[in-house]
Design a protein around this motif. Sequence first.
Motif, PDB file in Angstrom:
ATOM      1  N   ASP A 131      -3.856  25.433  18.688  1.00 18.39           N
ATOM      2  CA  ASP A 131      -5.238  25.366  19.156  1.00 18.39           C
ATOM      3  C   ASP A 131      -5.530  26.324  20.305  1.00 18.39           C
ATOM      4  N   ALA A 132      -4.519  27.053  20.765  1.00 13.40           N
ATOM      5  CA  ALA A 132      -4.649  27.836  21.992  1.00 13.40           C
ATOM      6  C   ALA A 132      -5.073  29.284  21.766  1.00 13.40           C
ATOM      7  N   GLY A 133      -5.252  29.701  20.527  1.00 13.72           N
ATOM      8  CA  GLY A 133      -5.587  31.090  20.250  1.00 13.72           C
ATOM      9  C   GLY A 133      -4.313  31.898  20.031  1.00 13.72           C
ATOM     10  N   MET A 134      -4.446  32.963  19.262  1.00  9.99           N
ATOM     11  CA  MET A 134      -3.276  33.731  18.824  1.00  9.99           C
ATOM     12  C   MET A 134      -2.456  34.297  19.985  1.00  9.99           C
ATOM     13  N   ASP A 135      -3.113  34.911  20.972  1.00 17.02           N
ATOM     14  CA  ASP A 135      -2.379  35.515  22.083  1.00 17.02           C
ATOM     15  C   ASP A 135      -1.605  34.469  22.883  1.00 17.02           C
ATOM     16  N   HIS A 136      -2.279  33.380  23.202  1.00 20.44           N
ATOM     17  CA  HIS A 136      -1.607  32.326  23.971  1.00 20.44           C
ATOM     18  C   HIS A 136      -0.533  31.632  23.140  1.00 20.44           C
ATOM     19  N   ALA A 137      -0.787  31.467  21.853  1.00 18.21           N
ATOM     20  CA  ALA A 137       0.197  30.819  20.977  1.00 18.21           C
ATOM     21  C   ALA A 137       1.516  31.592  20.983  1.00 18.21           C
ATOM     22  N   ALA A 138       1.441  32.911  20.935  1.00 19.08           N
ATOM     23  CA  ALA A 138       2.652  33.728  20.937  1.00 19.08           C
ATOM     24  C   ALA A 138       3.437  33.530  22.232  1.00 19.08           C
ATOM     25  N   GLU A 139       2.739  33.493  23.359  1.00 13.92           N
ATOM     26  CA  GLU A 139       3.423  33.267  24.636  1.00 13.92           C
ATOM     27  C   GLU A 139       4.014  31.870  24.711  1.00 13.92           C
ATOM     28  N   LEU A 140       3.278  30.899  24.192  1.00  6.83           N
ATOM     29  CA  LEU A 140       3.777  29.522  24.215  1.00  6.83           C
ATOM     30  C   LEU A 140       5.030  29.378  23.362  1.00  6.83           C
ATOM     31  N   VAL A 141       5.071  30.060  22.228  1.00  2.00           N
ATOM     32  CA  VAL A 141       6.274  30.032  21.390  1.00  2.00           C
ATOM     33  C   VAL A 141       7.448  30.679  22.132  1.00  2.00           C
ATOM     34  N   GLU A 142       7.169  31.762  22.851  1.00  2.00           N
ATOM     35  CA  GLU A 142       8.213  32.390  23.671  1.00  2.00           C
ATOM     36  C   GLU A 142       8.750  31.397  24.705  1.00  2.00           C
ATOM     37  N   LEU A 143       7.850  30.658  25.341  1.00  4.40           N
ATOM     38  CA  LEU A 143       8.265  29.628  26.301  1.00  4.40           C
ATOM     39  C   LEU A 143       9.061  28.538  25.601  1.00  4.40           C
ATOM     40  N   GLN A 144       8.633  28.142  24.424  1.00  2.00           N
ATOM     41  CA  GLN A 144       9.337  27.090  23.690  1.00  2.00           C
ATOM     42  C   GLN A 144      10.772  27.519  23.366  1.00  2.00           C
ATOM     43  N   VAL A 145      10.951  28.773  23.004  1.00  2.00           N
ATOM     44  CA  VAL A 145      12.296  29.296  22.741  1.00  2.00           C
ATOM     45  C   VAL A 145      13.125  29.250  24.022  1.00  2.00           C
ATOM     46  N   GLN A 146      12.519  29.623  25.152  1.00  2.00           N
ATOM     47  CA  GLN A 146      13.236  29.567  26.433  1.00  2.00           C
ATOM     48  C   GLN A 146      13.664  28.137  26.747  1.00  2.00           C
ATOM     49  N   LEU A 147      12.763  27.201  26.550  1.00  2.00           N
ATOM     50  CA  LEU A 147      13.085  25.791  26.788  1.00  2.00           C
ATOM     51  C   LEU A 147      14.228  25.331  25.887  1.00  2.00           C
ATOM     52  N   ALA A 148      14.218  25.761  24.640  1.00  2.00           N
ATOM     53  CA  ALA A 148      15.290  25.389  23.706  1.00  2.00           C
ATOM     54  C   ALA A 148      16.634  25.949  24.187  1.00  2.00           C
ATOM     55  N   ARG A 149      16.612  27.178  24.702  1.00  2.00           N
ATOM     56  CA  ARG A 149      17.855  27.752  25.239  1.00  2.00           C
ATOM     57  C   ARG A 149      18.372  26.934  26.408  1.00  2.00           C
ATOM     58  N   TRP A 150      17.465  26.580  27.319  1.00  2.00           N
ATOM     59  CA  TRP A 150      17.872  25.750  28.457  1.00  2.00           C
ATOM     60  C   TRP A 150      18.442  24.426  27.977  1.00  2.00           C
ATOM     61  N   GLN A 151      17.771  23.809  27.035  1.00  2.00           N
ATOM     62  CA  GLN A 151      18.215  22.513  26.531  1.00  2.00           C
ATOM     63  C   GLN A 151      19.597  22.621  25.894  1.00  2.00           C
ATOM     64  N   PHE A 152      19.813  23.654  25.121  1.00  2.00           N
ATOM     65  CA  PHE A 152      21.091  23.841  24.433  1.00  2.00           C
ATOM     66  C   PHE A 152      22.237  24.021  25.420  1.00  2.00           C
ATOM     67  N   HIS A 153      21.990  24.710  26.536  1.00  2.00           N
ATOM     68  CA  HIS A 153      23.034  25.011  27.528  1.00  2.00           C
ATOM     69  C   HIS A 153      22.920  24.138  28.780  1.00  2.00           C
ATOM     70  N   TRP A 154      22.193  23.032  28.696  1.00  2.00           N
ATOM     71  CA  TRP A 154      21.844  22.288  29.898  1.00  2.00           C
ATOM     72  C   TRP A 154      23.047  21.833  30.713  1.00  2.00           C
ATOM     73  N   SER A 155      24.081  21.345  30.101  1.00  2.00           N
ATOM     74  CA  SER A 155      25.225  20.850  30.886  1.00  2.00           C
ATOM     75  C   SER A 155      25.865  21.973  31.703  1.00  2.00           C
ATOM     76  N   LYS A 156      25.935  23.173  31.136  1.00  2.00           N
ATOM     77  CA  LYS A 156      26.486  24.319  31.871  1.00  2.00           C
ATOM     78  C   LYS A 156      25.525  24.779  32.973  1.00  2.00           C
ATOM     79  N   ILE A 157      24.248  24.789  32.669  1.00  2.00           N
ATOM     80  CA  ILE A 157      23.254  25.190  33.668  1.00  2.00           C
ATOM     81  C   ILE A 157      23.295  24.234  34.847  1.00  2.00           C
ATOM     82  N   TRP A 158      23.282  22.949  34.565  1.00  2.00           N
ATOM     83  CA  TRP A 158      23.216  21.944  35.629  1.00  2.00           C
ATOM     84  C   TRP A 158      24.452  22.003  36.532  1.00  2.00           C
ATOM     85  N   ALA A 159      25.579  22.359  35.975  1.00  2.00           N
ATOM     86  CA  ALA A 159      26.834  22.389  36.748  1.00  2.00           C
ATOM     87  C   ALA A 159      26.967  23.648  37.608  1.00  2.00           C
ATOM     88  N   ASP A 160      26.096  24.616  37.447  1.00  2.00           N
ATOM     89  CA  ASP A 160      26.209  25.906  38.137  1.00  2.00           C
ATOM     90  C   ASP A 160      24.976  26.134  39.012  1.00  2.00           C
TER      91      ASP A 160
END
Length: 124
Positions: free
Chosen positions: A60-89
């Motif tokens: 619902d956010a428009g094409m330009d914003h949607a692309a950025e939001l998907v980029e953010l979602q990928v970043q969040l997924a990376r953080w989530q996947f590596h969270w135990s290592k991130i939190w320990a460092d």
Amino acid sequence: MKDWKALQGRYLNDEVPTRLGGLAANLARIKSLTKSGVNGNAVEYLIRESKFFIEWTAMDAGMDHAAELVELQVQLARWQFHWSKIWADDAKRINVAEQARVWTERVLEMSGLLSEPVASPNQG
């Protein structure tokens, strides 16, 4: 277990700018908690919830914003996947906090909420 369907229903009742404001608030919490090193489980939950917020808003956010939001979602997924290592460092946690700060500002900008006039309590 979280009732994601109920949360989705409440979330979708809001207009896109308000939804983006909610996402920005989550990102600000991620920044704050990650920087302080307090409650990694809460941060992990906020990451997951933020991914849902993006899923429910991007279309619902428009094409330009949607692309950025998907980029953010990928970043969040990376953080989530590596969270135990991130939190320990400490250095990795500080890096995530800084990235979350940048994303908070960008999502707030996307929302337009900061550029809209704020009504005073005595108006209308």
